[in-house]
Design a protein around this motif. Sequence first.
Motif, PDB file in Angstrom:
ATOM      1  N   TRP A  59      14.087  26.378 -15.631  1.00 19.36           N
ATOM      2  CA  TRP A  59      15.442  25.913 -14.765  1.00 19.36           C
ATOM      3  C   TRP A  59      16.702  25.957 -15.961  1.00 19.36           C
ATOM      4  O   TRP A  59      16.538  25.443 -17.034  1.00 19.36           O
ATOM      5  N   GLN A  60      17.749  26.208 -15.315  1.00 18.41           N
ATOM      6  CA  GLN A  60      18.858  26.219 -16.115  1.00 18.41           C
ATOM      7  C   GLN A  60      19.668  24.716 -15.724  1.00 18.41           C
ATOM      8  O   GLN A  60      19.458  24.407 -14.587  1.00 18.41           O
ATOM      9  N   ALA A  61      20.304  24.434 -16.804  1.00 17.97           N
ATOM     10  CA  ALA A  61      21.331  23.045 -16.307  1.00 17.97           C
ATOM     11  C   ALA A  61      22.290  23.468 -14.894  1.00 17.97           C
ATOM     12  O   ALA A  61      22.698  24.630 -14.841  1.00 17.97           O
ATOM     13  N   SER A  62      22.185  22.597 -14.058  1.00 13.21           N
ATOM     14  CA  SER A  62      22.962  22.624 -13.012  1.00 13.21           C
ATOM     15  C   SER A  62      23.999  21.604 -12.844  1.00 13.21           C
ATOM     16  O   SER A  62      23.781  20.569 -13.198  1.00 13.21           O
ATOM     17  N   ARG A  63      25.074  21.871 -12.349  1.00 12.59           N
ATOM     18  CA  ARG A  63      26.387  21.165 -12.098  1.00 12.59           C
ATOM     19  C   ARG A  63      26.367  20.762 -10.601  1.00 12.59           C
ATOM     20  O   ARG A  63      26.106  21.671  -9.672  1.00 12.59           O
ATOM     21  N   ALA A  64      26.395  19.712 -10.277  1.00 13.73           N
ATOM     22  CA  ALA A  64      26.571  18.980  -8.936  1.00 13.73           C
ATOM     23  C   ALA A  64      25.274  19.466  -8.137  1.00 13.73           C
ATOM     24  O   ALA A  64      25.786  20.032  -6.888  1.00 13.73           O
ATOM     25  N   GLY A  65      24.333  19.626  -8.563  1.00 14.40           N
ATOM     26  CA  GLY A  65      23.090  20.034  -7.987  1.00 14.40           C
ATOM     27  C   GLY A  65      22.779  21.555  -7.694  1.00 14.40           C
ATOM     28  O   GLY A  65      22.338  21.953  -6.763  1.00 14.40           O
ATOM     29  N   ALA A  73       8.126  20.749  -7.551  1.00 18.37           N
ATOM     30  CA  ALA A  73       8.889  19.632  -6.692  1.00 18.37           C
ATOM     31  C   ALA A  73       9.296  18.609  -7.747  1.00 18.37           C
ATOM     32  O   ALA A  73      10.135  17.879  -7.764  1.00 18.37           O
ATOM     33  N   ALA A  74       7.803  18.138  -8.304  1.00 22.20           N
ATOM     34  CA  ALA A  74       7.973  16.830  -9.083  1.00 22.20           C
ATOM     35  C   ALA A  74       8.937  16.988 -10.464  1.00 22.20           C
ATOM     36  O   ALA A  74       9.706  16.235 -10.846  1.00 22.20           O
ATOM     37  N   GLY A  75       8.924  18.407 -10.852  1.00 25.20           N
ATOM     38  CA  GLY A  75       9.797  18.790 -12.275  1.00 25.20           C
ATOM     39  C   GLY A  75      11.063  18.899 -11.726  1.00 25.20           C
ATOM     40  O   GLY A  75      11.893  18.157 -12.624  1.00 25.20           O
ATOM     41  N   GLU A  76      11.407  19.156 -10.460  1.00 25.95           N
ATOM     42  CA  GLU A  76      12.772  19.165  -9.982  1.00 25.95           C
ATOM     43  C   GLU A  76      13.554  17.998 -10.064  1.00 25.95           C
ATOM     44  O   GLU A  76      14.440  17.664 -10.517  1.00 25.95           O
ATOM     45  N   VAL A  77      12.723  16.888  -9.299  1.00 25.62           N
ATOM     46  CA  VAL A  77      13.156  15.722  -9.515  1.00 25.62           C
ATOM     47  C   VAL A  77      13.289  15.009 -11.025  1.00 25.62           C
ATOM     48  O   VAL A  77      14.453  14.251 -11.327  1.00 25.62           O
ATOM     49  N   ALA A  78      12.351  15.095 -11.762  1.00 22.07           N
ATOM     50  CA  ALA A  78      12.335  14.393 -12.976  1.00 22.07           C
ATOM     51  C   ALA A  78      13.530  15.130 -14.034  1.00 22.07           C
ATOM     52  O   ALA A  78      13.933  14.424 -14.993  1.00 22.07           O
ATOM     53  N   ARG A  79      13.556  16.375 -13.799  1.00 20.29           N
ATOM     54  CA  ARG A  79      14.571  17.116 -14.731  1.00 20.29           C
ATOM     55  C   ARG A  79      16.160  16.525 -14.698  1.00 20.29           C
ATOM     56  O   ARG A  79      16.930  16.879 -15.393  1.00 20.29           O
ATOM     57  N   ALA A  80      16.515  16.007 -13.340  1.00 21.56           N
ATOM     58  CA  ALA A  80      17.577  15.628 -12.871  1.00 21.56           C
ATOM     59  C   ALA A  80      18.960  16.398 -13.494  1.00 21.56           C
ATOM     60  O   ALA A  80      19.972  16.162 -14.038  1.00 21.56           O
ATOM     61  N   ALA A  81      18.688  17.746 -12.869  1.00 21.29           N
ATOM     62  CA  ALA A  81      19.904  18.867 -13.039  1.00 21.29           C
ATOM     63  C   ALA A  81      20.012  19.298 -14.524  1.00 21.29           C
ATOM     64  O   ALA A  81      20.871  20.225 -14.668  1.00 21.29           O
ATOM     65  N   ARG A  82      19.008  18.856 -15.284  1.00 22.33           N
ATOM     66  CA  ARG A  82      19.114  19.496 -16.711  1.00 22.33           C
ATOM     67  C   ARG A  82      18.353  20.503 -16.902  1.00 22.33           C
ATOM     68  O   ARG A  82      17.189  20.890 -15.954  1.00 22.33           O
ATOM     69  N   ALA A  83      18.652  21.336 -18.008  1.00 23.14           N
ATOM     70  CA  ALA A  83      17.668  22.659 -18.254  1.00 23.14           C
ATOM     71  C   ALA A  83      16.395  21.967 -18.625  1.00 23.14           C
ATOM     72  O   ALA A  83      16.157  21.288 -19.234  1.00 23.14           O
ATOM     73  N   ALA A  84      15.258  22.749 -18.128  1.00 17.84           N
ATOM     74  CA  ALA A  84      13.947  22.419 -18.461  1.00 17.84           C
ATOM     75  C   ALA A  84      12.914  23.424 -18.059  1.00 17.84           C
ATOM     76  O   ALA A  84      13.291  24.445 -17.633  1.00 17.84           O
ATOM     77  N   GLU A  85      11.863  23.295 -18.502  1.00 13.02           N
ATOM     78  CA  GLU A  85      10.682  24.162 -18.535  1.00 13.02           C
ATOM     79  C   GLU A  85       9.407  23.484 -18.167  1.00 13.02           C
ATOM     80  O   GLU A  85       8.878  22.392 -18.736  1.00 13.02           O
ATOM     81  N   LEU A  86       8.744  24.156 -17.239  1.00 14.30           N
ATOM     82  CA  LEU A  86       7.528  23.340 -16.589  1.00 14.30           C
ATOM     83  C   LEU A  86       6.237  24.309 -16.967  1.00 14.30           C
ATOM     84  O   LEU A  86       6.345  25.495 -16.829  1.00 14.30           O
ATOM     85  N   TRP A  87       5.330  23.726 -17.709  1.00 14.04           N
ATOM     86  CA  TRP A  87       4.066  24.501 -18.161  1.00 14.04           C
ATOM     87  C   TRP A  87       2.916  24.245 -17.618  1.00 14.04           C
ATOM     88  O   TRP A  87       2.746  22.897 -17.629  1.00 14.04           O
ATOM     89  N   GLN A  88       1.937  24.872 -17.818  1.00 10.88           N
ATOM     90  CA  GLN A  88       0.375  24.670 -17.509  1.00 10.88           C
ATOM     91  C   GLN A  88      -0.365  25.176 -18.284  1.00 10.88           C
ATOM     92  O   GLN A  88      -0.512  26.481 -18.443  1.00 10.88           O
ATOM     93  N   GLY A  89      -0.634  24.558 -19.430  1.00 14.75           N
ATOM     94  CA  GLY A  89      -1.517  25.374 -20.506  1.00 14.75           C
ATOM     95  C   GLY A  89      -0.409  26.164 -21.313  1.00 14.75           C
ATOM     96  O   GLY A  89       0.612  25.790 -21.502  1.00 14.75           O
ATOM     97  N   ASN A  90      -0.990  27.388 -21.408  1.00 19.33           N
ATOM     98  CA  ASN A  90       0.025  28.283 -22.246  1.00 19.33           C
ATOM     99  C   ASN A  90       0.783  29.187 -20.860  1.00 19.33           C
ATOM    100  O   ASN A  90       1.617  30.279 -21.348  1.00 19.33           O
ATOM    101  N   ARG A  91       0.972  28.749 -19.868  1.00 21.56           N
ATOM    102  CA  ARG A  91       1.571  29.541 -18.586  1.00 21.56           C
ATOM    103  C   ARG A  91       2.726  28.824 -18.555  1.00 21.56           C
ATOM    104  O   ARG A  91       2.617  27.651 -18.009  1.00 21.56           O
ATOM    105  N   MET A  92       3.954  29.473 -18.407  1.00 16.29           N
ATOM    106  CA  MET A  92       5.257  28.703 -18.046  1.00 16.29           C
ATOM    107  C   MET A  92       5.468  29.093 -16.261  1.00 16.29           C
ATOM    108  O   MET A  92       5.067  30.261 -15.912  1.00 16.29           O
ATOM    109  N   VAL A  93       5.320  27.875 -15.780  1.00 14.90           N
ATOM    110  CA  VAL A  93       5.487  27.805 -14.444  1.00 14.90           C
ATOM    111  C   VAL A  93       6.795  27.987 -13.680  1.00 14.90           C
ATOM    112  O   VAL A  93       7.056  28.813 -12.855  1.00 14.90           O
TER     113      VAL A  93
END
Length: 70
Positions: free
Chosen positions: A59-65, A36-56
């Motif tokens: 996200w792909q870039a999104s248009r208009a939410g 949820a925090a990553g969703e806000v911080a990425r602001a519709a841009r492509a992103a990856e969320l990691w904890q240690g060496n594990r991808m959680v």
Amino acid sequence: LERLMASYRLYILSEISRRFEPAQELEAEDDKKAIAAGEVARAARAAELWQGNRMVKEWQASRAGNDKSQ
């Protein structure tokens, strides 16, 4: 009762260079709250969320939410 916070790293893909920007450090109680925090911080841009060496989450870039990865 105090909950332990886990450390996560959010990598956002630059739309200009197509390279990842420096990681943003996030603290959250669990994956769901980190996502949820990553969703806000990425602001519709492509992103990856990691904890240690594990991808959680990835996200792909999104248009208009419109997040196509959901």
